[in-house]
Design an enzyme around this catalytic site. Structure first.
Site, PDB file in Angstrom:
ATOM      1  N   ARG A  13     -37.154  36.948  14.584  1.00  0.00           N
ATOM      2  CA  ARG A  13     -36.553  37.477  15.809  1.00  0.00           C
ATOM      3  C   ARG A  13     -37.270  38.743  16.238  1.00  0.00           C
ATOM      4  O   ARG A  13     -37.978  39.379  15.464  1.00  0.00           O
ATOM      5  CB  ARG A  13     -35.063  37.807  15.583  1.00  0.00           C
ATOM      6  CG  ARG A  13     -34.231  36.688  15.070  1.00  0.00           C
ATOM      7  CD  ARG A  13     -32.871  37.147  14.543  1.00  0.00           C
ATOM      8  NE  ARG A  13     -32.029  37.694  15.599  1.00  0.00           N
ATOM      9  CZ  ARG A  13     -31.324  38.805  15.483  1.00  0.00           C
ATOM     10  NH1 ARG A  13     -31.392  39.545  14.390  1.00  0.00           N
ATOM     11  NH2 ARG A  13     -30.569  39.218  16.479  1.00  0.00           N
ATOM     12  N   ASN A  91     -42.148  44.208   8.155  1.00  0.00           N
ATOM     13  CA  ASN A  91     -41.377  44.457   9.366  1.00  0.00           C
ATOM     14  C   ASN A  91     -39.878  44.482   9.122  1.00  0.00           C
ATOM     15  O   ASN A  91     -39.148  45.182   9.818  1.00  0.00           O
ATOM     16  CB  ASN A  91     -41.701  43.383  10.412  1.00  0.00           C
ATOM     17  CG  ASN A  91     -40.726  43.391  11.574  1.00  0.00           C
ATOM     18  OD1 ASN A  91     -40.715  44.298  12.392  1.00  0.00           O
ATOM     19  ND2 ASN A  91     -39.877  42.364  11.634  1.00  0.00           N
ATOM     20  N   SER A 143     -40.883  53.758  12.684  1.00  0.00           N
ATOM     21  CA  SER A 143     -40.102  54.078  13.878  1.00  0.00           C
ATOM     22  C   SER A 143     -40.327  55.538  14.226  1.00  0.00           C
ATOM     23  O   SER A 143     -40.611  56.359  13.341  1.00  0.00           O
ATOM     24  CB  SER A 143     -38.609  53.833  13.616  1.00  0.00           C
ATOM     25  OG  SER A 143     -37.814  54.395  14.640  1.00  0.00           O
ATOM     26  N   TYR A 156     -31.716  55.643   8.276  1.00  0.00           N
ATOM     27  CA  TYR A 156     -32.858  54.918   8.865  1.00  0.00           C
ATOM     28  C   TYR A 156     -34.080  55.831   8.955  1.00  0.00           C
ATOM     29  O   TYR A 156     -35.208  55.418   8.658  1.00  0.00           O
ATOM     30  CB  TYR A 156     -32.456  54.412  10.244  1.00  0.00           C
ATOM     31  CG  TYR A 156     -33.445  53.462  10.888  1.00  0.00           C
ATOM     32  CD1 TYR A 156     -33.634  52.182  10.378  1.00  0.00           C
ATOM     33  CD2 TYR A 156     -34.161  53.833  12.029  1.00  0.00           C
ATOM     34  CE1 TYR A 156     -34.511  51.299  10.987  1.00  0.00           C
ATOM     35  CE2 TYR A 156     -35.041  52.966  12.634  1.00  0.00           C
ATOM     36  CZ  TYR A 156     -35.213  51.692  12.111  1.00  0.00           C
ATOM     37  OH  TYR A 156     -36.096  50.823  12.713  1.00  0.00           O
ATOM     38  N   ALA A 158     -34.680  58.390   7.013  1.00  0.00           N
ATOM     39  CA  ALA A 158     -35.153  58.588   5.642  1.00  0.00           C
ATOM     40  C   ALA A 158     -35.997  57.399   5.193  1.00  0.00           C
ATOM     41  O   ALA A 158     -37.046  57.563   4.548  1.00  0.00           O
ATOM     42  CB  ALA A 158     -33.977  58.796   4.704  1.00  0.00           C
ATOM     43  N   LYS A 160     -37.725  55.244   7.128  1.00  0.00           N
ATOM     44  CA  LYS A 160     -38.996  55.181   7.837  1.00  0.00           C
ATOM     45  C   LYS A 160     -39.909  56.357   7.473  1.00  0.00           C
ATOM     46  O   LYS A 160     -41.138  56.215   7.452  1.00  0.00           O
ATOM     47  CB  LYS A 160     -38.746  55.141   9.350  1.00  0.00           C
ATOM     48  CG  LYS A 160     -38.006  53.883   9.806  1.00  0.00           C
ATOM     49  CD  LYS A 160     -38.691  52.602   9.353  1.00  0.00           C
ATOM     50  CE  LYS A 160     -38.005  51.363   9.917  1.00  0.00           C
ATOM     51  NZ  LYS A 160     -38.680  50.108   9.487  1.00  0.00           N
ATOM     52  N   ILE A 189     -37.583  49.726  22.079  1.00  0.00           N
ATOM     53  CA  ILE A 189     -38.146  48.421  22.396  1.00  0.00           C
ATOM     54  C   ILE A 189     -37.007  47.483  22.776  1.00  0.00           C
ATOM     55  O   ILE A 189     -35.923  47.515  22.172  1.00  0.00           O
ATOM     56  CB  ILE A 189     -38.938  47.847  21.199  1.00  0.00           C
ATOM     57  CG1 ILE A 189     -39.981  48.864  20.705  1.00  0.00           C
ATOM     58  CG2 ILE A 189     -39.608  46.529  21.579  1.00  0.00           C
ATOM     59  CD1 ILE A 189     -41.038  49.243  21.711  1.00  0.00           C
TER      60      ILE A 189
END
Length: 245
Positions: A13, A91, A143, A156, A158, A160, A189
Site C-alpha cells: 500500500r 519501508n 521521515s 515515531y 525516535a 526515524k 505525502i
C-alpha cells in the site's frame, strides 16, 4: 544463473506499493514485498506487478514477532535458491500518535520495535550476501519527523531518528564493498496515513502548497537504487515540498 531481486517491506500500500511498482516497471529487478495486514490489497499489488512480466512474491510478516523473519526468508530462499538481492527497501512501519505525557508503554514499544526489527533482521541478513557480491543498495524510509520532530509523534520521531543514525553508520561500514546506504525522509505525502489530516490547513505550511505523491517518493528511491547513484551514500534526503527547509 542467479536472478536479481529487490525486497520492499510494507510494499502492498501507499509509498511501499508505489516503490514496488516503480522498480518492477523501470528496472531489471524481480520483486519481493512484505505486508502485515490488508490481504486483498496485497493480492491486487501482486497482480499489478505480475503484469510487468516480473517474478513477484508477497509474504505476510509481523514485524513485532522476530521469529517470523527467519520463516519468511527461508520460504523465499527455498523458492529462489539462486536469487541475488541487490536492493533492500526498509519501508514498513506505522505510527500511533500521542503526546508523550499520555503515551502508553505499548504505544512506545510497538512503533519503535516495528520499524527497528525490520531494519535489523532483514538488513543484517541481506547485507551479508551484498558484501560477498560487492554490490548493494539499502534504502531506508525515514521521515522529516525524525529530523525536525513533530508534536505528538515522539515515538515515531525516535524511531526515524534511530533509522537515520543507523543509515549513516552502516554506510561507513560497507562503503568499500560498493554498497550504498541512504534514507529518504518524506514530508506530508498523500496516503492513507495522512487521509485524516486537515489538508487545506497543512498545505499552507508547505512552500510548494501541496502534499507529495507516493510516486514522487518512489522515483527518488528508484534513483538511489540505480547505478547512477553509486557515489551517494550515508545521506538523509528530504522529499517534502520545501517543508522545514
Amino acid at each position: 544463473m542467479s536472478s536479481k531481486w529487490a525486497w520492499i517491506t510494507g510494499g502492498n500500500r501507499g509509498i511501499g506499493k508505489a516503490i514496488a511498482l516503480k522498480l518492477a516497471h523501470n528496472t531489471e529487478y524481480n520483486i519481493v514485498f512484505t505486508y502485515c495486514n490488508h490481504e486483498q490489497e496485497s493480492q491486487e499489488t501482486l497482480h499489478e506487478i505480475q503484469q510487468c512480466n516480473k517474478k513477484v512474491y508477497a509474504f505476510q510478516l509481523d514485524f513485532l514477532k522476530p521469529e517470523t523473519f527467519k520463516n519468511v526468508i527461508d520460504s523465499w530462499t527455498a523458492c529462489e535458491p539462486e536469487a541475488c538481492v541487490e536492493v533492500l527497501v526498509n519501508n514498513a512501519g506505522f505510527h500511533i500518535d500521542n503526546l508523550f505525557v499520555f503515551m502508553e508503554e505499548t504505544e512506545w514499544h510497538q512503533v519503535i520495535q516495528s520499524g527497528l526489527n525490520g531494519f535489523y533482521y532483514l538488513t543484517q541478513h541481506f547485507v551479508k550476501s551484498m558484501l560477498l557480491n560487492k554490490l548493494g543498495r539499502i534504502i531506508n524510509l525515514s521521515s522529516v519527523s525524525g529530523i525536525y520532530g513533530h508534536k505528538g509523534q515522539i515515538n515515531y520521531a525516535a524511531l526515524k531518528g534511530a533509522i537515520n543514525a543507523a543509515t549513516k553508520t552502516l554506510a561507513l561500514e560497507v562503503a568499500k564493498k560498493n554498497i550504498t546506504v541512504n534514507a529518504v525522509a518524506p514530508g506530508l505525502i498523500d496516503t492513507d496515513m495522512t487521509a485524516q489530516l486537515p489538508k487545506n490547513e497543512l498545505c499552507k505550511q508547505i512552500p510548494m502548497g501541496r502534499f507529495g505523491k507516493p510516486d514522487e517518493v518512489a522515483s527518488l528511491v528508484q534513483f538511489l537504487a540505480s547505478k547512477e547513484a553509486s557515489y551517494i551514500t550515508g545521506q538523509i534526503i528530504n522529499i517534502s515540498g520545501g517543508l522545514y527547509t
